[in-house]
Design an enzyme around this catalytic site. Sequence first.
Site, short mmCIF file in Angstrom:
data_model
loop_
_atom_site.label_atom_id
_atom_site.label_comp_id
_atom_site.label_asym_id
_atom_site.label_seq_id
_atom_site.Cartn_x
_atom_site.Cartn_y
_atom_site.Cartn_z
N LEU A 1 0.91 -0.93 -0.22
CA LEU A 1 -0.06 -0.45 0.15
C LEU A 1 1.15 0.88 0.32
O LEU A 1 1.67 1.69 0.28
CB LEU A 1 -0.96 0.16 1.41
CG LEU A 1 -2.28 -0.60 1.00
CD1 LEU A 1 -2.65 -0.74 2.27
CD2 LEU A 1 -3.32 -0.78 0.04
N ASP A 2 0.50 1.97 -1.42
CA ASP A 2 1.03 3.32 -0.49
C ASP A 2 1.65 3.85 1.13
O ASP A 2 0.64 3.86 1.72
CB ASP A 2 0.32 4.76 -1.36
CG ASP A 2 0.13 4.34 -2.62
OD1 ASP A 2 0.92 3.16 -3.11
OD2 ASP A 2 -0.70 5.36 -3.36
N ARG A 3 2.28 4.82 1.00
CA ARG A 3 2.37 5.12 2.67
C ARG A 3 1.60 5.09 3.57
O ARG A 3 1.36 5.87 4.09
CB ARG A 3 3.83 5.79 2.67
CG ARG A 3 4.40 5.88 4.20
CD ARG A 3 5.90 7.17 3.96
NE ARG A 3 6.22 7.07 4.81
CZ ARG A 3 7.17 8.00 5.82
NH1 ARG A 3 8.66 7.98 4.71
NH2 ARG A 3 7.81 8.41 6.74
N THR B 1 -1.61 5.94 2.59
CA THR B 1 -3.03 4.76 2.49
C THR B 1 -3.24 4.41 3.73
O THR B 1 -1.73 3.14 4.17
CB THR B 1 -2.59 3.28 1.25
OG1 THR B 1 -2.95 4.80 0.33
CG2 THR B 1 -4.69 3.43 0.93
N HIS C 1 -0.64 4.34 -7.79
CA HIS C 1 -1.31 5.20 -7.06
C HIS C 1 -2.67 5.25 -8.31
O HIS C 1 -2.81 6.50 -8.65
CB HIS C 1 -0.89 6.40 -7.52
CG HIS C 1 0.61 6.46 -6.71
ND1 HIS C 1 1.37 7.59 -7.02
CD2 HIS C 1 0.93 5.88 -5.74
CE1 HIS C 1 2.48 7.65 -6.84
NE2 HIS C 1 2.27 6.51 -5.47
#
Length: 325
Positions: free
Chosen positions: A147-149, A151, A252
């Site tokens: 996961l994105d940091r 999120t 993203h």
Amino acid sequence: MASIDSNPRPSGQVRLVRVPEDRAGQRLDNFLLGQLKGAPKSLIYKIVRSGQVRVNGGRAKAETRLEAGDEVRIPPVRLSEPGEKGAPARGLLDAMAASIVFEDARLLAISKPSGVASHGGSGIGFGVIETLRALRPNESLELVHRLDRDTSGLMVIAKKRSALTELQALMRESDADDGRGIAKRYLALLAGRMPDGTMTVDAPLHIGLRQGGERHVQVHAQGKPSLSHFRVLERRGGHSYCEVRIETGRTHQIRVHAQHIGHPVAGDDKYGDVEVNKRLREQVGLKRLFLHAASLEFSLDGGRAHYLLDAPLAPELVDVLDRLK
């Protein structure tokens, strides 16, 4: 020919490694992360881009899928020895222990807090996987996905190699076909008033690099096929609280698709609306990206073992919704 060491650490010499059967289909960058324990992902990309890594004697890309029997050339890389960079902070260890929402013999699922990276690197000492390994030093733990940091939400970690292999195959099926492998559901606050019903965004995404190596994704005809479905759950303060289902898992993806339709994710400092973000921060205290991985649904053992894993909306996002009128 060299083979995979059970605890690989680089030496001062080039290594030639044969890809075993159980690593068939794995991306080159993920394979290298397993071989070069502790290496930041930025370093992995650097040695791949520079041609120092070779597959069967030829240059390859980070996303190249390996096959059993492939020969991978791994250059000498200087890494910190175990113990050199210390241990995760007690607060991070406690937060990670408290984040576990599901566990069985083969899987561990957490609700990742916003601000914690999936793995260390690029100036980040400890991410999810390093912290979990510090908590459970005698277990074999591998990230299934990232996961994105910024999120928050559900992340799955494999405790068994067989589960990792099967889940990665399901991830590839989701990306390549039509989302049948794993059903992914997110919750997001989008800026402005979305129309009623479900809005489907079918727009290819291309990853570019800005100065300094920062990744920036944009809709581009030459990008990879990407499909997202946005559905308004309710409207708060002139904005749209939405359920988002994605049939592909591009970098993203939700953030860029939301920007593409003119309703960027609230709190997004990369693709979002600066003025909207400022107002939400001042008025309701939104200090992070309002994007949460809510659930994953999939089956293992050829469809015999069904999983529906959920992570409740992060408390700070619940507070933001409560403050929005």
